[in-house]
Scaffold this motif. Structure first.
Motif, PDB file in Angstrom:
ATOM      1  N   UNK A   1       2.690  -7.612 -12.007  1.00  0.00           N
ATOM      2  CA  UNK A   1       2.141  -8.958 -12.192  1.00  0.00           C
ATOM      3  C   UNK A   1       3.254  -9.992 -12.041  1.00  0.00           C
ATOM      4  N   UNK A   2       2.919 -11.252 -12.242  1.00  0.00           N
ATOM      5  CA  UNK A   2       3.885 -12.341 -12.058  1.00  0.00           C
ATOM      6  C   UNK A   2       5.074 -12.234 -13.006  1.00  0.00           C
ATOM      7  N   UNK A   3       4.905 -11.553 -14.151  1.00  0.00           N
ATOM      8  CA  UNK A   3       6.010 -11.375 -15.108  1.00  0.00           C
ATOM      9  C   UNK A   3       6.840 -10.134 -14.808  1.00  0.00           C
ATOM     10  N   UNK A   4       6.479  -9.403 -13.742  1.00  0.00           N
ATOM     11  CA  UNK A   4       7.223  -8.206 -13.385  1.00  0.00           C
ATOM     12  C   UNK A   4       6.784  -6.972 -14.140  1.00  0.00           C
ATOM     13  N   UNK A   5       5.662  -7.045 -14.845  1.00  0.00           N
ATOM     14  CA  UNK A   5       5.134  -5.900 -15.585  1.00  0.00           C
ATOM     15  C   UNK A   5       4.215  -5.091 -14.679  1.00  0.00           C
ATOM     16  N   UNK A   6       4.084  -3.810 -14.972  1.00  0.00           N
ATOM     17  CA  UNK A   6       3.186  -2.962 -14.190  1.00  0.00           C
ATOM     18  C   UNK A   6       1.762  -3.444 -14.411  1.00  0.00           C
ATOM     19  N   UNK A   7       1.119  -3.791 -13.318  1.00  0.00           N
ATOM     20  CA  UNK A   7      -0.257  -4.268 -13.352  1.00  0.00           C
ATOM     21  C   UNK A   7      -1.216  -3.083 -13.272  1.00  0.00           C
ATOM     22  N   UNK A   8      -0.861  -2.160 -12.417  1.00  0.00           N
ATOM     23  CA  UNK A   8      -1.632  -0.930 -12.213  1.00  0.00           C
ATOM     24  C   UNK A   8      -0.738   0.036 -11.472  1.00  0.00           C
ATOM     25  N   UNK A   9      -1.078   1.307 -11.522  1.00  0.00           N
ATOM     26  CA  UNK A   9      -0.296   2.313 -10.811  1.00  0.00           C
ATOM     27  C   UNK A   9      -0.957   2.619  -9.473  1.00  0.00           C
ATOM     28  N   UNK A  10      -0.157   2.833  -8.447  1.00  0.00           N
ATOM     29  CA  UNK A  10      -0.722   3.212  -7.148  1.00  0.00           C
ATOM     30  C   UNK A  10      -1.425   4.560  -7.254  1.00  0.00           C
ATOM     31  N   UNK A  11      -2.454   4.749  -6.452  1.00  0.00           N
ATOM     32  CA  UNK A  11      -3.168   6.033  -6.475  1.00  0.00           C
ATOM     33  C   UNK A  11      -2.435   7.087  -5.646  1.00  0.00           C
ATOM     34  N   UNK A  12      -1.720   6.651  -4.636  1.00  0.00           N
ATOM     35  CA  UNK A  12      -0.990   7.603  -3.796  1.00  0.00           C
ATOM     36  C   UNK A  12       0.347   7.994  -4.404  1.00  0.00           C
ATOM     37  N   UNK A  13       0.707   9.274  -4.213  1.00  0.00           N
ATOM     38  CA  UNK A  13       1.954   9.794  -4.789  1.00  0.00           C
ATOM     39  C   UNK A  13       3.183   9.086  -4.224  1.00  0.00           C
ATOM     40  N   UNK A  14       3.173   8.791  -2.927  1.00  0.00           N
ATOM     41  CA  UNK A  14       4.327   8.141  -2.307  1.00  0.00           C
ATOM     42  C   UNK A  14       4.566   6.739  -2.850  1.00  0.00           C
ATOM     43  N   UNK A  15       3.503   5.967  -2.958  1.00  0.00           N
ATOM     44  CA  UNK A  15       3.653   4.614  -3.497  1.00  0.00           C
ATOM     45  C   UNK A  15       3.986   4.647  -4.989  1.00  0.00           C
ATOM     46  N   UNK A  16       3.435   5.620  -5.687  1.00  0.00           N
ATOM     47  CA  UNK A  16       3.741   5.748  -7.124  1.00  0.00           C
ATOM     48  C   UNK A  16       5.236   6.010  -7.298  1.00  0.00           C
ATOM     49  N   UNK A  17       5.774   6.925  -6.498  1.00  0.00           N
ATOM     50  CA  UNK A  17       7.203   7.206  -6.566  1.00  0.00           C
ATOM     51  C   UNK A  17       8.025   5.975  -6.181  1.00  0.00           C
ATOM     52  N   UNK A  18       7.596   5.263  -5.156  1.00  0.00           N
ATOM     53  CA  UNK A  18       8.322   4.064  -4.729  1.00  0.00           C
ATOM     54  C   UNK A  18       8.347   3.015  -5.848  1.00  0.00           C
ATOM     55  N   UNK A  19       7.231   2.873  -6.563  1.00  0.00           N
ATOM     56  CA  UNK A  19       7.185   1.936  -7.684  1.00  0.00           C
ATOM     57  C   UNK A  19       8.155   2.367  -8.786  1.00  0.00           C
ATOM     58  N   UNK A  20       8.140   3.644  -9.129  1.00  0.00           N
ATOM     59  CA  UNK A  20       9.039   4.143 -10.165  1.00  0.00           C
ATOM     60  C   UNK A  20      10.505   3.987  -9.755  1.00  0.00           C
ATOM     61  N   UNK A  21      10.812   4.217  -8.487  1.00  0.00           N
ATOM     62  CA  UNK A  21      12.190   4.026  -7.999  1.00  0.00           C
ATOM     63  C   UNK A  21      12.603   2.563  -8.107  1.00  0.00           C
ATOM     64  N   UNK A  22      11.702   1.659  -7.750  1.00  0.00           N
ATOM     65  CA  UNK A  22      11.991   0.226  -7.861  1.00  0.00           C
ATOM     66  C   UNK A  22      12.307  -0.146  -9.308  1.00  0.00           C
ATOM     67  N   UNK A  23      11.491   0.328 -10.224  1.00  0.00           N
ATOM     68  CA  UNK A  23      11.710   0.012 -11.639  1.00  0.00           C
ATOM     69  C   UNK A  23      13.011   0.623 -12.154  1.00  0.00           C
ATOM     70  N   UNK A  24      13.317   1.831 -11.715  1.00  0.00           N
ATOM     71  CA  UNK A  24      14.568   2.483 -12.124  1.00  0.00           C
ATOM     72  C   UNK A  24      15.775   1.688 -11.617  1.00  0.00           C
TER      73      UNK A  24
END
Length: 173
Positions: A94-117
């Protein structure tokens, strides 16, 4: 400053609806329906202020001494507040940088987790669990689940003692 009548600002709308007298008058107008507008000349100064507040917010119009509901203002306010979708993996934040929702695909989910890490830890940084949790808290309230997901995806690793965390060599690239 001139206001574009095609675009409505949500702030005066909310201010008007937060005022008990204006909210009560607006409710009366809505319940009366378009066929029975209420006179715009209320007897007390507080009632006149309430009707003026509703007119300024664009919620009602004064027509021939009567107040008439102007519901289109809500659609215009929503359209004015709409934001462009964020590109890439950031669209899950979201606009505050919080997780709004998790991607359904494994690749995008991993990419999101890598970004946050990457945002939480430098490539060669080792931090205690408590500090990692504090850093992950800015992404959402369930820091334990987020930390575990990063470990499960081998984005983060625990030290031998299990009390500290670091990004994996693969995730640090």
């Amino acid at each position: 400053m001139t206001r574009d009548p095609a675009r409505a600002d949500w702030r005066p709308i909310m201010a008007a609806l937060a005022n008990p007298r204006a909210r009560h008058l607006f409710a009366q107008l809505v319940l009366a329906g378009a066929s029975e507008p209420i006179n715009a000349g209320p007897s007390t100064s507080k009632q006149r202020q309430a009707s003026a507040m509703l007119v300024r917010a664009g919620l009602v119009r004064e027509v021939d001494g009567r107040l008439d509901v102007h519901p289109e203002v809500f659609g215009r306010a929503l359209a004015a507040a709409a934001t462009e979708p964020r590109p890439g993996i950031e669209r899950y934040l979201n606009a505050r940088g919080e997780i709004d929702r998790y991607p359904s695909g494994a690749g995008e989910r991993r990419a999101l987790l890598e970004l946050l890490a990457r945002q939480a830890l430098a490539a060669d940084e080792v931090v205690p669990e408590r500090e990692l949790n504090e850093r992950l808290a800015r992404f959402g309230p369930d820091t334990a689940a987020l930390r575990r997901a990063m470990v499960d995806e081998e984005i983060l690793e625990r030290t031998r003692s299990g009390s500290e965390y670091a990004r994996t060599a693969r995730a640090a690239e």
